[in-house]
Design a protein around this motif. Structure first.
Motif, mmCIF file in Angstrom:
data_model
loop_
_atom_site.group_PDB
_atom_site.id
_atom_site.type_symbol
_atom_site.label_atom_id
_atom_site.label_comp_id
_atom_site.label_asym_id
_atom_site.label_seq_id
_atom_site.Cartn_x
_atom_site.Cartn_y
_atom_site.Cartn_z
ATOM 1 N N GLY A 243 107.510 93.702 61.214
ATOM 2 C CA GLY A 243 106.135 94.089 61.502
ATOM 3 C C GLY A 243 105.208 92.883 61.422
ATOM 4 N N ASP A 244 104.013 93.028 61.905
ATOM 5 C CA ASP A 244 103.007 91.959 61.895
ATOM 6 C C ASP A 244 103.514 90.672 62.541
ATOM 7 N N ASN A 245 104.360 90.811 63.563
ATOM 8 C CA ASN A 245 104.955 89.684 64.287
ATOM 9 C C ASN A 245 105.926 88.853 63.444
ATOM 10 N N ASP A 246 106.328 89.351 62.286
ATOM 11 C CA ASP A 246 107.317 88.675 61.452
ATOM 12 C C ASP A 246 108.703 89.228 61.737
ATOM 13 N N TRP A 247 109.708 88.358 61.644
ATOM 14 C CA TRP A 247 111.090 88.781 61.873
ATOM 15 C C TRP A 247 112.028 87.906 61.053
ATOM 16 N N VAL A 248 113.220 88.444 60.849
ATOM 17 C CA VAL A 248 114.309 87.673 60.241
ATOM 18 C C VAL A 248 115.539 87.866 61.114
ATOM 19 N N LYS A 249 116.399 86.868 61.134
ATOM 20 C CA LYS A 249 117.663 86.968 61.856
ATOM 21 C C LYS A 249 118.787 86.910 60.827
ATOM 22 N N VAL A 250 119.706 87.859 60.939
ATOM 23 C CA VAL A 250 120.815 87.955 59.995
ATOM 24 C C VAL A 250 122.140 88.033 60.743
ATOM 25 N N LYS A 251 123.190 87.605 60.057
ATOM 26 C CA LYS A 251 124.530 87.728 60.622
ATOM 27 C C LYS A 251 124.884 89.209 60.706
ATOM 28 N N LYS A 252 125.511 89.581 61.809
ATOM 29 C CA LYS A 252 125.932 90.969 61.999
ATOM 30 C C LYS A 252 127.039 91.335 61.012
ATOM 31 N N GLU A 253 127.886 90.362 60.699
ATOM 32 C CA GLU A 253 128.998 90.594 59.783
ATOM 33 C C GLU A 253 129.234 89.355 58.929
ATOM 34 N N LEU B 236 121.242 85.783 55.768
ATOM 35 C CA LEU B 236 120.025 85.286 56.407
ATOM 36 C C LEU B 236 120.276 83.982 57.157
ATOM 37 N N VAL B 237 119.860 83.951 58.404
ATOM 38 C CA VAL B 237 120.082 82.786 59.260
ATOM 39 C C VAL B 237 118.767 82.078 59.600
ATOM 40 N N GLU B 238 117.765 82.859 59.905
ATOM 41 C CA GLU B 238 116.505 82.290 60.396
ATOM 42 C C GLU B 238 115.393 83.297 60.174
ATOM 43 N N TRP B 239 114.170 82.791 60.082
ATOM 44 C CA TRP B 239 112.989 83.661 60.054
ATOM 45 C C TRP B 239 111.794 82.903 60.596
ATOM 46 N N ASN B 240 110.700 83.634 60.796
ATOM 47 C CA ASN B 240 109.472 82.984 61.250
ATOM 48 C C ASN B 240 108.366 83.158 60.208
ATOM 49 N N LEU B 241 108.731 83.232 58.948
ATOM 50 C CA LEU B 241 107.781 83.504 57.878
ATOM 51 C C LEU B 241 106.968 82.257 57.535
ATOM 52 N N LEU B 242 105.682 82.480 57.336
ATOM 53 C CA LEU B 242 104.742 81.390 57.078
ATOM 54 C C LEU B 242 104.227 81.459 55.646
ATOM 55 N N ASP B 243 103.866 80.300 55.102
ATOM 56 C CA ASP B 243 103.283 80.269 53.761
ATOM 57 C C ASP B 243 101.772 80.491 53.843
ATOM 58 N N GLU B 244 101.083 80.348 52.706
ATOM 59 C CA GLU B 244 99.640 80.600 52.663
ATOM 60 C C GLU B 244 98.837 79.598 53.494
ATOM 61 N N ASN B 245 99.461 78.491 53.893
ATOM 62 C CA ASN B 245 98.801 77.500 54.757
ATOM 63 C C ASN B 245 99.223 77.626 56.222
ATOM 64 N N ASN B 246 99.858 78.742 56.561
ATOM 65 C CA ASN B 246 100.362 79.012 57.905
ATOM 66 C C ASN B 246 101.417 78.015 58.358
ATOM 67 N N LEU B 247 102.186 77.486 57.414
ATOM 68 C CA LEU B 247 103.291 76.586 57.735
ATOM 69 C C LEU B 247 104.602 77.349 57.640
ATOM 70 N N LEU B 248 105.496 77.075 58.581
ATOM 71 C CA LEU B 248 106.794 77.732 58.590
ATOM 72 C C LEU B 248 107.569 77.366 57.325
ATOM 73 N N VAL B 249 108.137 78.367 56.679
ATOM 74 C CA VAL B 249 108.909 78.167 55.456
ATOM 75 C C VAL B 249 110.383 78.126 55.821
ATOM 76 N N ASN B 250 111.095 77.123 55.326
ATOM 77 C CA ASN B 250 112.528 76.997 55.593
ATOM 78 C C ASN B 250 113.315 78.110 54.913
ATOM 79 N N VAL B 251 114.376 78.545 55.565
ATOM 80 C CA VAL B 251 115.280 79.512 54.959
ATOM 81 C C VAL B 251 116.199 78.745 54.013
#
Length: 87
Positions: free
Chosen positions: A17-27, A57-72
């Motif tokens: 939601g809110d344009n946030d997503w995570v990518k995970v391994k199917k198996e 967990l493989v990837e996400w587009n989650l941002l910190d409080e400064n709108n910077l992408l946070v590494n997985v």
């Protein structure tokens, strides 16, 4: 024709939601699951949830409080709020 007995390398995108997503391994592989269960503590059910999340967990587009992408990474996964993890 015989059945493929190896894990899928497919990645699944979960919309948070809110344009946030995570990518995970199917198996996960037998090796990955065996290592996780080898460290499982019967007295602490959460001892299995976090390693599965880290392995999946493989990837996400989650941002910190400064709108910077946070590494997985394991440390950043630990900082996720409970609502996000339980999505």
């Amino acid at each position: 024709m015989s059945k493929n007995r190896f894990i899928s390398k497919d990645i699944v995108t979960i919309d948070l939601g809110d344009n946030d997503w995570v990518k995970v391994k199917k198996e996960l592989s037998f090796d990955q699951v065996s290592k996780i269960y080898g460290k499982y503590d019967e007295n602490d059910p959460s001892s299995i949830a976090f390693p599965i999340l880290v392995a999946s967990l493989v990837e996400w587009n989650l941002l910190d409080e400064n709108n910077l992408l946070v590494n997985v990474c394991e440390e950043n996964i630990k900082q996720l709020d409970t609502k996000t993890v339980m999505a």
